[in-house]
Design an enzyme around this catalytic site. Structure first.
Site, PDB file in Angstrom:
ATOM      1  N   HIS A 192      40.570 -54.324 -48.653  1.00  0.00           N
ATOM      2  CA  HIS A 192      41.196 -55.202 -49.246  1.00  0.00           C
ATOM      3  C   HIS A 192      42.220 -56.206 -48.992  1.00  0.00           C
ATOM      4  O   HIS A 192      42.047 -56.782 -49.489  1.00  0.00           O
ATOM      5  CB  HIS A 192      41.373 -54.319 -50.589  1.00  0.00           C
ATOM      6  CG  HIS A 192      40.129 -53.905 -51.147  1.00  0.00           C
ATOM      7  ND1 HIS A 192      39.802 -52.565 -50.231  1.00  0.00           N
ATOM      8  CD2 HIS A 192      38.889 -54.205 -52.350  1.00  0.00           C
ATOM      9  CE1 HIS A 192      38.478 -52.040 -51.301  1.00  0.00           C
ATOM     10  NE2 HIS A 192      38.235 -52.973 -52.157  1.00  0.00           N
ATOM     11  N   GLU A 200      34.445 -55.690 -61.969  1.00  0.00           N
ATOM     12  CA  GLU A 200      34.436 -54.175 -61.629  1.00  0.00           C
ATOM     13  C   GLU A 200      34.068 -52.757 -62.113  1.00  0.00           C
ATOM     14  O   GLU A 200      33.953 -51.619 -62.182  1.00  0.00           O
ATOM     15  CB  GLU A 200      35.534 -54.004 -60.656  1.00  0.00           C
ATOM     16  CG  GLU A 200      36.488 -54.987 -59.670  1.00  0.00           C
ATOM     17  CD  GLU A 200      34.944 -54.336 -58.911  1.00  0.00           C
ATOM     18  OE1 GLU A 200      34.185 -53.394 -57.949  1.00  0.00           O
ATOM     19  OE2 GLU A 200      35.400 -55.916 -58.015  1.00  0.00           O
ATOM     20  N   HIS A 245      31.357 -51.126 -45.838  1.00  0.00           N
ATOM     21  CA  HIS A 245      32.357 -50.433 -46.408  1.00  0.00           C
ATOM     22  C   HIS A 245      30.647 -51.624 -48.751  1.00  0.00           C
ATOM     23  O   HIS A 245      30.516 -52.696 -48.051  1.00  0.00           O
ATOM     24  CB  HIS A 245      33.344 -51.854 -47.132  1.00  0.00           C
ATOM     25  CG  HIS A 245      34.240 -50.942 -48.889  1.00  0.00           C
ATOM     26  ND1 HIS A 245      35.000 -50.817 -48.753  1.00  0.00           N
ATOM     27  CD2 HIS A 245      33.951 -51.606 -49.913  1.00  0.00           C
ATOM     28  CE1 HIS A 245      35.862 -50.631 -49.862  1.00  0.00           C
ATOM     29  NE2 HIS A 245      34.992 -51.120 -50.556  1.00  0.00           N
ATOM     30  N   ALA A 246      31.108 -50.210 -49.159  1.00  0.00           N
ATOM     31  CA  ALA A 246      29.477 -50.913 -50.062  1.00  0.00           C
ATOM     32  C   ALA A 246      30.069 -52.410 -50.956  1.00  0.00           C
ATOM     33  O   ALA A 246      31.161 -52.672 -51.879  1.00  0.00           O
ATOM     34  CB  ALA A 246      29.248 -49.380 -51.365  1.00  0.00           C
ATOM     35  N   HIS A 250      27.570 -54.862 -61.059  1.00  0.00           N
ATOM     36  CA  HIS A 250      27.670 -55.613 -60.225  1.00  0.00           C
ATOM     37  C   HIS A 250      26.653 -56.989 -59.868  1.00  0.00           C
ATOM     38  O   HIS A 250      26.120 -57.926 -60.696  1.00  0.00           O
ATOM     39  CB  HIS A 250      27.943 -56.308 -58.687  1.00  0.00           C
ATOM     40  CG  HIS A 250      29.685 -56.211 -58.472  1.00  0.00           C
ATOM     41  ND1 HIS A 250      30.375 -55.932 -59.354  1.00  0.00           N
ATOM     42  CD2 HIS A 250      30.504 -54.512 -57.826  1.00  0.00           C
ATOM     43  CE1 HIS A 250      32.007 -55.833 -59.054  1.00  0.00           C
ATOM     44  NE2 HIS A 250      31.369 -54.773 -58.143  1.00  0.00           N
ATOM     45  N   TYR A 272      40.494 -53.418 -60.365  1.00  0.00           N
ATOM     46  CA  TYR A 272      40.322 -52.319 -60.041  1.00  0.00           C
ATOM     47  C   TYR A 272      40.319 -51.032 -61.158  1.00  0.00           C
ATOM     48  O   TYR A 272      40.889 -50.205 -61.428  1.00  0.00           O
ATOM     49  CB  TYR A 272      40.612 -51.670 -58.671  1.00  0.00           C
ATOM     50  CG  TYR A 272      39.372 -52.018 -57.489  1.00  0.00           C
ATOM     51  CD1 TYR A 272      38.443 -51.957 -57.372  1.00  0.00           C
ATOM     52  CD2 TYR A 272      40.011 -52.861 -56.314  1.00  0.00           C
ATOM     53  CE1 TYR A 272      37.074 -52.793 -56.711  1.00  0.00           C
ATOM     54  CE2 TYR A 272      39.125 -53.616 -55.485  1.00  0.00           C
ATOM     55  CZ  TYR A 272      37.848 -53.382 -56.186  1.00  0.00           C
ATOM     56  OH  TYR A 272      37.048 -53.368 -54.605  1.00  0.00           O
ATOM     57  N   HIS A 303      28.117 -48.434 -59.829  1.00  0.00           N
ATOM     58  CA  HIS A 303      28.724 -49.361 -59.441  1.00  0.00           C
ATOM     59  C   HIS A 303      28.496 -50.853 -58.835  1.00  0.00           C
ATOM     60  O   HIS A 303      28.776 -51.547 -59.145  1.00  0.00           O
ATOM     61  CB  HIS A 303      29.997 -48.949 -58.519  1.00  0.00           C
ATOM     62  CG  HIS A 303      31.367 -50.051 -58.161  1.00  0.00           C
ATOM     63  ND1 HIS A 303      31.873 -50.112 -59.479  1.00  0.00           N
ATOM     64  CD2 HIS A 303      31.588 -50.964 -57.000  1.00  0.00           C
ATOM     65  CE1 HIS A 303      33.091 -51.198 -58.882  1.00  0.00           C
ATOM     66  NE2 HIS A 303      32.282 -51.748 -57.495  1.00  0.00           N
ATOM     67  N   GLU A 304      27.919 -50.880 -58.056  1.00  0.00           N
ATOM     68  CA  GLU A 304      27.313 -51.641 -56.970  1.00  0.00           C
ATOM     69  C   GLU A 304      25.980 -52.248 -57.757  1.00  0.00           C
ATOM     70  O   GLU A 304      25.830 -53.763 -58.079  1.00  0.00           O
ATOM     71  CB  GLU A 304      26.217 -51.340 -55.478  1.00  0.00           C
ATOM     72  CG  GLU A 304      27.769 -50.955 -54.605  1.00  0.00           C
ATOM     73  CD  GLU A 304      28.813 -51.842 -54.409  1.00  0.00           C
ATOM     74  OE1 GLU A 304      28.937 -53.132 -55.286  1.00  0.00           O
ATOM     75  OE2 GLU A 304      30.261 -51.261 -54.334  1.00  0.00           O
TER      76      GLU A 304
HETATM   77  O1  X8Z Z   1      35.475 -51.520 -53.134  1.00  0.00           O
HETATM   78  C1  X8Z Z   1      35.662 -50.992 -54.373  1.00  0.00           C
HETATM   79  C2  X8Z Z   1      33.962 -51.168 -54.426  1.00  0.00           C
HETATM   80  C3  X8Z Z   1      33.163 -52.477 -54.138  1.00  0.00           C
HETATM   81  S1  X8Z Z   1      33.881 -53.075 -55.082  1.00  0.00           S
HETATM   82  C4  X8Z Z   1      32.931 -50.106 -52.854  1.00  0.00           C
HETATM   83  N1  X8Z Z   1      35.962 -50.319 -54.333  1.00  0.00           N
HETATM   84  C5  X8Z Z   1      37.399 -49.671 -54.534  1.00  0.00           C
HETATM   85  C6  X8Z Z   1      37.775 -48.938 -53.124  1.00  0.00           C
HETATM   86  O2  X8Z Z   1      36.942 -48.978 -52.220  1.00  0.00           O
HETATM   87  O3  X8Z Z   1      38.679 -49.299 -52.804  1.00  0.00           O
HETATM   88  C7  X8Z Z   1      35.556 -49.304 -56.149  1.00  0.00           C
HETATM   89  C8  X8Z Z   1      36.833 -48.498 -56.272  1.00  0.00           C
HETATM   90  C9  X8Z Z   1      38.227 -48.940 -55.327  1.00  0.00           C
HETATM   91 ZN    ZN Z   2      32.891 -53.618 -57.133  1.00  0.00          ZN
END
Ligand code: X8Z
Ligand code: ZN
Length: 661
Positions: free
Chosen positions: A560, A459, A401-402, A435, A570, A431-432
């Site tokens: 998450h 975010e 996961h990024a 941050h 988000y 996106h990254e």
């Molecule tokens: O988790 C993330 C990023 C890292 S902060 C890739 N996002 C959420 C997800 O993947 O569920 C970005 C959008 C929503």
């Molecule tokens: Zn993020």
């Protein structure tokens, strides 16, 4: 993980990469004060064992009435101690997530235990200065942030604290290593390989979340095969159910020990509003955007009925979760081809353009960096390029996961991505990097101010810039042949965006609605799964494609939840980014329709952005919002304005339909 080039798919971000902790877990650190005049001395970050103040070193609490001098000293000591514990945790987490083994799990849990012990103790110590008059505003702000900063306060009892640390690391790694097996999907893969004339390797029939996600958006996968991929992934979280139940118990205990009713109340206390005010504000934003979501849902149903038939997608009914090309139905870009308004209207295949340019993962990140530097922002440090993980290593397990990382709070920023050369990942790179740029611009501040104005800001930064990655911009770079030149092509582009941004909104909201109720006890463990699907139905209008029961634990199949990363951020980011985009476009002198604006190369926009980033969390977030946009409230009006042409078009398409579910 496999990714096909998908012809004519417009700008979109694909299924979020499997997992991602990164900066979020370090965020004890929250919000507020002026970047220019920190009153708390902020010495260089001690990162070694010779740090002046050993974390959690049991300094004795002073007796007698508290004084301002003592509080100022306390804040400075906390600053130093935090730099040490957080850096140690970051290093352990980085190693753990880029090389998951039993040993690195233990190292990460040790560091988490020490970090929680330190922070929870300091939160308790800070109570002594809570009502102290005459504190310098910066110090008062730091103490406020300290008290609400952690998303996981530890219970008083050391054994329970350790148990909590172990649970957190175990659930995270379990998710990262998840590889469910399915004979049905093995047959699917084999047949696909045979079609291509290739022999499929005789591997065990087990799949990563990336591979399962690829099946969900594979044009050759049947309705049933997609449902199988969807179902299979949810087997990984079954063993987490008991763990999560205990995690909630211990986390709540920790929250109570520092004065909150439960963990959810603590999470809702981090927005410079009372928890009740925050909930009302979020509801206001949701009501602003819900009609647009409903229009999109209605249109999607009609198109999906065409694809799958009314026996599978019934009139007026909620939609099954496995037909959106995304494991959590949170972004629908994966089925753009099924929902494209005007097929063949413009060549928007960014992935093909990237491949043609022969860009590799690093090249994509360079492209992302170039956007930031085009605004006059600083280049990324050399260590970023040396230390980041850009591609999935073949020889070990990692959390794909990024995520973006700030290891020392002093410039050692990195990203961790299993990057593929495709459109989705180009957007994720932005996106990254958002941050990382935040990290870089606020790292001169006291550590408690080294955070987003609120977590939704953090975010939203990279996403804001990604909104400027328009077909026009990509055409300038030679990645697309030409920008869309007619209304139909424009509508295709807008639809592509909406499938990611608008579809996401109810999902962004429901995850923490679920957790808030779990933490408060309103949802008992016996109803974990039912409550989850009730919310999915209410907000997203979606139902599971397979029978579910309390033997399942579907929330755990979303990264998450096991990683304990709050999710409201988000939802907020999806609102803020349009507000930021509108403000920066205006600052750059742009006057056309919002969805066509790109701030690329705008120095003025860059200056405004940098000014906000440099504030970190030093002031309540409305101040940061004001610095960028002149507005001090969150407002989904910019999002609505951005999608206005699409919404009008959707309304036309939906005429005569009975929308809703
Ligand atoms: O988790 C993330 C990023 C890292 S902060 C890739 N996002 C959420 C997800 O993947 O569920 C970005 C959008 C929503
Ligand atoms: Zn993020």
């Amino acid at each position: 993980m496999t990714h096909r080039a998908d012809p004519a798919r417009p700008l979109r971000r694909l299924a979020p990469r499997p997992t991602g902790r990164g900066w979020a877990l370090a965020a004890l650190v929250a919000i507020a004060c002026s970047p220019s005049a920190p009153l708390t001395p902020s010495p260089p970050a001690p990162t070694g064992s010779d740090a002046p103040l050993a974390a959690g070193d049991g300094q004795t609490t002073p007796t007698g009435p508290a004084t301002v001098e003592e509080a100022v000293r306390f804040a400075a000591d906390v600053d130093q101690g935090l730099r040490k514990v957080l850096t140690e945790q970051m290093r352990a987490d980085w190693i753990n997530q880029t090389y998951i083994t039993g040993d690195t799990d233990l190292l990460a849990a040790d560091a988490k235990d020490a970090q929680m012990a330190f922070i929870t103790q300091k939160i308790k110590d800070s109570v002594r200065y809570k009502d102290l008059q005459g504190l310098p505003p910066d110090v008062a702000r730091q103490l406020t942030l300290l008290r609400r900063g952690t998303e996981l306060p530890a219970p008083n009892d050391a054994k329970e604290r350790r148990e909590l640390a172990d649970l957190g690391v175990d659930m995270n790694s379990r998710y990262g290593k998840g590889k469910p097996c399915s004979e049905t999907l093995k047959r699917f893969k084999k047949a696909k390989a045979a079609d291509k004339g290739a022999k499929s390797a005789p591997e065990p029939p087990c799949f990563t979340v990336g591979e399962l996600s690829a099946i969900l958006e594979d044009k050759s996968a049947t309705f049933e095969e997609r449902a199988e991929a969807w179902r299979a992934w949810r087997t990984i979280s079954v063993p987490m159910r008991k763990q999560y139940e205990r995690f909630v118990e211990l986390g709540n205990k920790g929250a109570k020990d520092i004065g909150y009713k439960d963990l959810g109340e603590l999470w809702r206390s981090r927005y410079d509003l009372t928890p009740a005010e925050l909930e009302a504000d979020v509801e206001r934003l949701w009501q602003q955007v819900k009609p647009l979501y409903d229009d999109l849902h209605c249109y999607a149903r009609t198109r999906l009925q065409k694809k799958w038939g009314k026996d599978k997608i019934a009139d007026g009914a909620p939609l099954p979760a496995h037909v959106f090309g995304n494991m959590w139905s949170q972004a629908w870009g994966g089925i753009y081809a099924d929902l494209e308004p005007y097929p063949g209207q413009a060549s928007l295949d960014v992935t093909k353009g990237l491949e043609k340019k022969r860009l590799d993962a690093k090249g994509m990140v360079k492209l992302g960096e170039a956007f930031f530097t085009s605004l006059g922002l600083m280049p990324l440090p050399a260590t970023f390029w040396e230390r980041s993980m850009f591609v999935e290593p073949k020889d070990r397990e990692v959390v794909c996961h990024a995520s973006a990382w700030d290891l020392t709070y002093a410039g050692d920023v990195r990203i961790k991505m299993c990057t593929k050369v495709n459109e989705e990942d180009l957007i994720t790179v932005h996106h990254e990097l958002g941050h990382d740029y935040y990290f870089l611009y606020y790292n001169k501040l006291p550590i408690l101010f080294q955070d987003g104005a609120n977590d939704g800001f953090h975010e939203g930064i990279g996403d804001t810039l990604a909104l400027s990655v328009t077909p026009g911009y990509l055409a300038d770079l030679g990645i697309l042949k030409a920008a869309p030149s007619n209304d139909k092509a424009e509508m295709n582009v807008l639809m592509g965006r909406a499938l990611d941004k608008v579809a996401f909104l109810p999902f962004g909201l429901m995850i923490d609605k679920w957790r808030w109720d779990v933490f408060s006890g309103k949802t008992p463990p016996t109803q974990y799964n039912k409550a989850w699907w009730d919310l999915v139905l209410k907000y997203q209008g979606i139902v599971p494609p397979a029978p579910r029961s309390e033997a399942d634990f579907d929330p755990g199949a979303k990264y998450h939840v096991p990683a304990n990363v709050p999710y409201l951020r988000y939802f907020l980011a999806h609102v803020y980014q349009f507000q930021f985009h509108r403000a920066l476009c205006k600052a750059s002198g742009y006057t056309g329709p919002l969805h066509k604006c790109s701030i690329y190369k705008s120095d003025v926009a860059g200056k405004k952005l940098a000014a906000m980033l440099s504030m970190g969390a030093s002031q309540p977030w409305p101040e940061a919002m004001k610095a960028l946009s002149g507005e001090s409230k969150a407002d989904a009006g910019a999002l609505i304005e951005y999608f206005a042409p699409l919404q009008a078009w959707l309304k036309e398409q939906n005429k005569g339909q009975k929308c809703g579910w």
